[in-house]
Design a protein around this motif. Structure first.
Motif, PDB file in Angstrom:
ATOM      1  N   ALA A 191       7.198   6.930   1.220  1.00 22.67           N
ATOM      2  CA  ALA A 191       8.269   6.280   1.704  1.00 22.67           C
ATOM      3  C   ALA A 191       8.225   6.216   3.183  1.00 22.67           C
ATOM      4  O   ALA A 191       8.762   5.410   3.620  1.00 22.67           O
ATOM      5  CB  ALA A 191       9.688   6.999   0.990  1.00 22.67           C
ATOM      6  N   ASP A 192       7.849   7.353   3.652  1.00 22.46           N
ATOM      7  CA  ASP A 192       7.490   7.328   5.077  1.00 22.46           C
ATOM      8  C   ASP A 192       6.651   6.231   5.808  1.00 22.46           C
ATOM      9  O   ASP A 192       6.796   5.642   6.678  1.00 22.46           O
ATOM     10  CB  ASP A 192       7.046   8.849   5.358  1.00 22.46           C
ATOM     11  CG  ASP A 192       8.031   9.976   5.314  1.00 22.46           C
ATOM     12  OD1 ASP A 192       9.294   9.459   5.233  1.00 22.46           O
ATOM     13  OD2 ASP A 192       7.732  11.173   5.166  1.00 22.46           O
ATOM     14  N   ALA A 193       5.600   6.118   5.032  1.00 20.75           N
ATOM     15  CA  ALA A 193       4.662   5.173   5.190  1.00 20.75           C
ATOM     16  C   ALA A 193       5.332   3.735   5.190  1.00 20.75           C
ATOM     17  O   ALA A 193       5.165   2.621   6.058  1.00 20.75           O
ATOM     18  CB  ALA A 193       3.235   5.202   4.803  1.00 20.75           C
ATOM     19  N   LEU A 194       5.947   3.736   3.966  1.00 17.92           N
ATOM     20  CA  LEU A 194       6.708   2.396   3.792  1.00 17.92           C
ATOM     21  C   LEU A 194       7.844   1.871   4.873  1.00 17.92           C
ATOM     22  O   LEU A 194       7.797   1.017   5.592  1.00 17.92           O
ATOM     23  CB  LEU A 194       7.563   2.353   2.595  1.00 17.92           C
ATOM     24  CG  LEU A 194       8.437   1.076   2.144  1.00 17.92           C
ATOM     25  CD1 LEU A 194       8.132   0.802   0.659  1.00 17.92           C
ATOM     26  CD2 LEU A 194       9.611   1.103   2.346  1.00 17.92           C
ATOM     27  N   VAL A 195       8.452   2.862   5.524  1.00 24.48           N
ATOM     28  CA  VAL A 195       9.379   2.875   6.537  1.00 24.48           C
ATOM     29  C   VAL A 195       8.777   1.963   7.884  1.00 24.48           C
ATOM     30  O   VAL A 195       9.369   1.502   8.656  1.00 24.48           O
ATOM     31  CB  VAL A 195      10.406   3.985   6.919  1.00 24.48           C
ATOM     32  CG1 VAL A 195      11.279   3.785   8.089  1.00 24.48           C
ATOM     33  CG2 VAL A 195      11.270   4.141   5.672  1.00 24.48           C
ATOM     34  N   THR A 196       7.605   2.670   8.133  1.00 20.74           N
ATOM     35  CA  THR A 196       6.953   2.242   9.308  1.00 20.74           C
ATOM     36  C   THR A 196       6.524   0.832   9.339  1.00 20.74           C
ATOM     37  O   THR A 196       6.349   0.197  10.600  1.00 20.74           O
ATOM     38  CB  THR A 196       5.720   3.149   9.611  1.00 20.74           C
ATOM     39  OG1 THR A 196       4.678   2.956   8.824  1.00 20.74           O
ATOM     40  CG2 THR A 196       5.937   4.399   9.492  1.00 20.74           C
ATOM     41  N   VAL A 197       6.405   0.027   8.236  1.00 17.12           N
ATOM     42  CA  VAL A 197       6.038  -1.351   8.479  1.00 17.12           C
ATOM     43  C   VAL A 197       7.399  -2.346   8.781  1.00 17.12           C
ATOM     44  O   VAL A 197       7.292  -3.377   9.005  1.00 17.12           O
ATOM     45  CB  VAL A 197       5.511  -1.871   7.202  1.00 17.12           C
ATOM     46  CG1 VAL A 197       4.056  -0.947   7.023  1.00 17.12           C
ATOM     47  CG2 VAL A 197       6.295  -1.929   5.891  1.00 17.12           C
ATOM     48  N   PHE A 198       8.493  -1.496   8.863  1.00 16.86           N
ATOM     49  CA  PHE A 198       9.807  -2.409   8.909  1.00 16.86           C
ATOM     50  C   PHE A 198      10.071  -2.118  10.816  1.00 16.86           C
ATOM     51  O   PHE A 198      10.068  -1.303  11.262  1.00 16.86           O
ATOM     52  CB  PHE A 198      11.098  -1.554   8.309  1.00 16.86           C
ATOM     53  CG  PHE A 198      10.882  -2.261   7.004  1.00 16.86           C
ATOM     54  CD1 PHE A 198      11.653  -3.392   6.448  1.00 16.86           C
ATOM     55  CD2 PHE A 198      10.283  -1.482   5.947  1.00 16.86           C
ATOM     56  CE1 PHE A 198      11.609  -3.633   5.050  1.00 16.86           C
ATOM     57  CE2 PHE A 198      10.296  -1.770   4.612  1.00 16.86           C
ATOM     58  CZ  PHE A 198      10.897  -2.935   4.136  1.00 16.86           C
ATOM     59  N   ALA A 199      10.780  -3.212  10.976  1.00 18.71           N
ATOM     60  CA  ALA A 199      11.430  -3.376  12.497  1.00 18.71           C
ATOM     61  C   ALA A 199      12.586  -2.249  12.406  1.00 18.71           C
ATOM     62  O   ALA A 199      13.105  -2.126  11.299  1.00 18.71           O
ATOM     63  CB  ALA A 199      11.808  -4.682  13.062  1.00 18.71           C
ATOM     64  N   PRO A 200      12.918  -1.773  13.565  1.00 10.12           N
ATOM     65  CA  PRO A 200      13.904  -0.618  13.768  1.00 10.12           C
ATOM     66  C   PRO A 200      15.171  -1.307  12.949  1.00 10.12           C
ATOM     67  O   PRO A 200      15.983  -0.535  12.284  1.00 10.12           O
ATOM     68  CB  PRO A 200      14.300  -0.317  15.023  1.00 10.12           C
ATOM     69  CG  PRO A 200      12.949  -0.730  15.597  1.00 10.12           C
ATOM     70  CD  PRO A 200      12.326  -1.696  14.665  1.00 10.12           C
ATOM     71  N   ASP A 201      15.745  -2.748  12.893  1.00 11.32           N
ATOM     72  CA  ASP A 201      16.935  -2.854  12.514  1.00 11.32           C
ATOM     73  C   ASP A 201      16.758  -3.893  11.387  1.00 11.32           C
ATOM     74  O   ASP A 201      17.593  -4.884  11.261  1.00 11.32           O
ATOM     75  CB  ASP A 201      17.559  -3.815  13.906  1.00 11.32           C
ATOM     76  CG  ASP A 201      16.813  -4.849  14.405  1.00 11.32           C
ATOM     77  OD1 ASP A 201      15.713  -4.796  13.916  1.00 11.32           O
ATOM     78  OD2 ASP A 201      17.481  -5.768  14.976  1.00 11.32           O
ATOM     79  N   ALA A 202      15.559  -3.924  10.832  1.00  9.90           N
ATOM     80  CA  ALA A 202      15.513  -4.724   9.875  1.00  9.90           C
ATOM     81  C   ALA A 202      16.368  -4.732   8.571  1.00  9.90           C
ATOM     82  O   ALA A 202      17.067  -3.578   8.523  1.00  9.90           O
ATOM     83  CB  ALA A 202      14.111  -4.399   8.999  1.00  9.90           C
TER      84      ALA A 202
ATOM     85  N   GLU B  43       0.837  -1.121   0.014  1.00  9.00           N
ATOM     86  CA  GLU B  43       0.049  -0.103  -0.143  1.00  9.00           C
ATOM     87  C   GLU B  43       1.052   1.344   0.090  1.00  9.00           C
ATOM     88  O   GLU B  43       0.543   2.389  -0.766  1.00  9.00           O
ATOM     89  CB  GLU B  43      -0.761  -0.045   1.146  1.00  9.00           C
ATOM     90  CG  GLU B  43      -2.264  -1.165   0.975  1.00  9.00           C
ATOM     91  CD  GLU B  43      -2.942  -1.357   2.243  1.00  9.00           C
ATOM     92  OE1 GLU B  43      -2.615  -0.860   3.234  1.00  9.00           O
ATOM     93  OE2 GLU B  43      -3.852  -1.958   2.338  1.00  9.00           O
ATOM     94  N   ALA B  44       1.940   1.199   0.654  1.00  7.85           N
ATOM     95  CA  ALA B  44       2.844   2.381   0.550  1.00  7.85           C
ATOM     96  C   ALA B  44       3.492   2.649  -0.836  1.00  7.85           C
ATOM     97  O   ALA B  44       3.600   3.735  -1.220  1.00  7.85           O
ATOM     98  CB  ALA B  44       3.976   2.363   1.692  1.00  7.85           C
ATOM     99  N   VAL B  45       3.966   1.522  -1.329  1.00  7.43           N
ATOM    100  CA  VAL B  45       4.570   1.802  -2.662  1.00  7.43           C
ATOM    101  C   VAL B  45       3.423   2.235  -3.644  1.00  7.43           C
ATOM    102  O   VAL B  45       3.633   3.276  -4.266  1.00  7.43           O
ATOM    103  CB  VAL B  45       4.881   0.406  -3.297  1.00  7.43           C
ATOM    104  CG1 VAL B  45       5.305   0.447  -4.816  1.00  7.43           C
ATOM    105  CG2 VAL B  45       6.249  -0.046  -2.369  1.00  7.43           C
ATOM    106  N   ASP B  46       2.101   1.905  -3.414  1.00  2.55           N
ATOM    107  CA  ASP B  46       0.982   2.177  -4.237  1.00  2.55           C
ATOM    108  C   ASP B  46       0.739   3.738  -3.906  1.00  2.55           C
ATOM    109  O   ASP B  46       0.508   4.465  -4.953  1.00  2.55           O
ATOM    110  CB  ASP B  46      -0.229   1.069  -3.981  1.00  2.55           C
ATOM    111  CG  ASP B  46      -0.249  -0.019  -4.496  1.00  2.55           C
ATOM    112  OD1 ASP B  46       0.631  -0.281  -5.502  1.00  2.55           O
ATOM    113  OD2 ASP B  46      -1.248  -0.865  -4.150  1.00  2.55           O
ATOM    114  N   ALA B  47       0.850   4.017  -2.809  1.00  4.69           N
ATOM    115  CA  ALA B  47       0.751   5.339  -2.309  1.00  4.69           C
ATOM    116  C   ALA B  47       1.917   6.397  -2.603  1.00  4.69           C
ATOM    117  O   ALA B  47       1.828   7.671  -2.502  1.00  4.69           O
ATOM    118  CB  ALA B  47       0.130   5.489  -1.160  1.00  4.69           C
ATOM    119  N   GLN B  48       3.057   5.856  -3.028  1.00 11.11           N
ATOM    120  CA  GLN B  48       4.154   6.524  -3.189  1.00 11.11           C
ATOM    121  C   GLN B  48       4.709   7.127  -1.945  1.00 11.11           C
ATOM    122  O   GLN B  48       4.981   8.685  -2.158  1.00 11.11           O
ATOM    123  CB  GLN B  48       4.144   7.507  -4.458  1.00 11.11           C
ATOM    124  CG  GLN B  48       3.778   6.739  -5.678  1.00 11.11           C
ATOM    125  CD  GLN B  48       3.913   7.660  -7.026  1.00 11.11           C
ATOM    126  OE1 GLN B  48       4.246   8.712  -7.022  1.00 11.11           O
ATOM    127  NE2 GLN B  48       3.369   6.921  -8.006  1.00 11.11           N
TER     128      GLN B  48
END
Length: 154
Positions: free
Chosen positions: A67-78, A60-65
């Protein structure tokens, strides 16, 4: 041999090396394969619905373009392992996403579940490049966050 002739030979060799490098790259091979395929232009609804919330959030973050939303789905040390390159931590993943992911079009084609998370077959068309390609993204998900993605051309 004259200086002009030597320069011409050097340029010709450089062009030949560059052409061979480009034609044998994994990206070029992936694009060439995709040219002959009939790829859907929309997500497969069942494959998309089968994704864990964090992975769906990535799509969904890629679809919405975004990057900030994309980062939030990752663990801090992903970690993102993108065809031999590695990006660790949200800051590095955010830079990677802004440089290489956001602005492109991602289409989910199929989802296969594994022990740590799904492997998603998708089509990705980076904006401004030659053509799109198919890739397999293998996600590791823990505590509703992505801990690792491994990307491979399909």
């Amino acid at each position: 041999m004259s200086a002009l002739r030597t320069a011409a030979v050097v340029v010709a060799v450089a062009v030949a090396v560059l052409a061979v490098t480009i034609m044998t790259s994994d990206y070029v091979r992936a694009v060439a394969k995709e040219v002959v395929r009939d790829t859907p232009s929309a997500h497969d609804p069942a494959a998309l619905a089968a994704l864990e919330p964090a992975v769906r959030g990535y799509v969904e973050a890629v679809d919405a373009q975004d990057a900030d939303a994309l980062v939030t789905v990752f663990a801090p040390d992903a970690t993102v392992s993108d065809t031999g390159r590695s990006f660790r931590g949200r800051a590095a993943i955010g830079d990677w996403a802004r440089d290489e992911v956001v602005g492109g079009e991602l289409t989910v084609l199929r989802t296969t579940h594994g022990p740590k998370g799904p492997t998603v077959l998708l089509h990705f068309d980076p904006e401004g490049l030659m053509a799109g390609f198919r890739a397999r993204y293998t996600f590791d998900v823990e505590n509703d966050l992505i801990t690792r993605i491994t990307l491979r051309y399909a």
